[in-house]
Motif scaffolding. Sequence first.
Motif, PDB file in Angstrom:
ATOM      1  N   LYS A   1     -42.333  34.903  12.532  1.00 22.15           N
ATOM      2  CA  LYS A   1     -41.595  33.654  12.697  1.00 22.15           C
ATOM      3  C   LYS A   1     -40.198  33.790  12.093  1.00 22.15           C
TER       4      LYS A   1
ATOM      5  N   GLU B   1     -37.231  28.933  14.181  1.00 22.52           N
ATOM      6  CA  GLU B   1     -38.399  28.558  14.969  1.00 22.52           C
ATOM      7  C   GLU B   1     -38.789  29.626  15.982  1.00 22.52           C
TER       8      GLU B   1
ATOM      9  N   ASN C   1     -40.571  32.561  17.569  1.00 23.64           N
ATOM     10  CA  ASN C   1     -41.945  33.056  17.416  1.00 23.64           C
ATOM     11  C   ASN C   1     -42.877  32.047  16.736  1.00 23.64           C
ATOM     12  N   ALA C   2     -42.420  30.812  16.601  1.00 18.96           N
ATOM     13  CA  ALA C   2     -43.297  29.793  16.001  1.00 18.96           C
ATOM     14  C   ALA C   2     -44.549  29.628  16.855  1.00 18.96           C
ATOM     15  N   GLY C   3     -45.691  29.642  16.237  1.00 20.46           N
ATOM     16  CA  GLY C   3     -46.951  29.496  16.961  1.00 20.46           C
ATOM     17  C   GLY C   3     -47.470  30.779  17.566  1.00 20.46           C
ATOM     18  N   VAL C   4     -46.690  31.879  17.455  1.00 20.92           N
ATOM     19  CA  VAL C   4     -47.122  33.173  17.985  1.00 20.92           C
ATOM     20  C   VAL C   4     -47.840  33.932  16.880  1.00 20.92           C
ATOM     21  N   VAL C   5     -48.980  34.512  17.188  1.00 22.01           N
ATOM     22  CA  VAL C   5     -49.742  35.268  16.195  1.00 22.01           C
ATOM     23  C   VAL C   5     -49.040  36.587  15.907  1.00 22.01           C
TER      24      VAL C   5
END
Length: 280
Positions: free
Chosen positions: A58, A261, A263-267
């Motif tokens: 992130k 923000e 890569n937010a929400g990307v594992v």
Amino acid sequence: MENSEKTEVVLLACGSFNPITNMHLRLFELAKDYMNGTGKYKVLKGIISPVGDAYKKKGLISAHHRVIMAELATKNSEWVEVDTWESLQKEWVETVKVLRHHQERLEASSCDHQQDSPRLERPGRKRKWAEQRQDFSQKESLEPKTKDAPKVKLLCGADLLESFGVPNLWKSEDITRIVGDYGLICITRAGNDAAKFIYESDTLWKHRNNIHLVNEWITNDISSTKIRRALRRGQSIRYLVPDLVREYIEKHDLYSPESEERNAGVVLAPLQKRAAPADP
């Protein structure tokens, strides 16, 4: 102890460098002073290897910018350089593979250097390559062993060492190979629990003689996270990063609430790769 008896070492630091800070550069100086001070090692150079975009952390900005900033930061260094191999890979590369890449490159370079050394042949006599190779093999067994290639060691902070305990972030066999085959130089601070962490890990304890803990007595709490926070808030980062890096960040307006923000929400890539599949 003469230099010829010392193990030659190359320090490799892997990470985001998002952005590179003065603290990152200090890690190299602290490690070099410590390793040379043991009398057993001679540090030849340091390598900064920024992680590729596929790491998916992130707030991670483009590797293109991170590499340039690292190059600007080391512009005046006589011994620390930036390597782009890891950053250019399309897929995320495990740290142990980055270590192996650099070790193999050093060994190939050392081998080429030794082969380039002039060898005297009898004048006026041409022989087949197979005969020459056989003679060379026999001669090689009689001659003293050639100098070993420098050894790559992973340079890190205590946070990376302790991340070995995060589930699915590292493969256990990779940790074993990193500390067993290569070795760690970990910069720690007074009151840090790095030594306790090693004690509580069977793998790290087994290879504890290949883990060098270096105390950072002149404490420096600069971090890339804090730099990005200051930039998002329009605060000065002068004297926290090299001036050329600060100027580059300002010129390209690199860090903002929007960039944080990314890569937010990307594992995270290693977690994607290692997490067990969910039950149906």
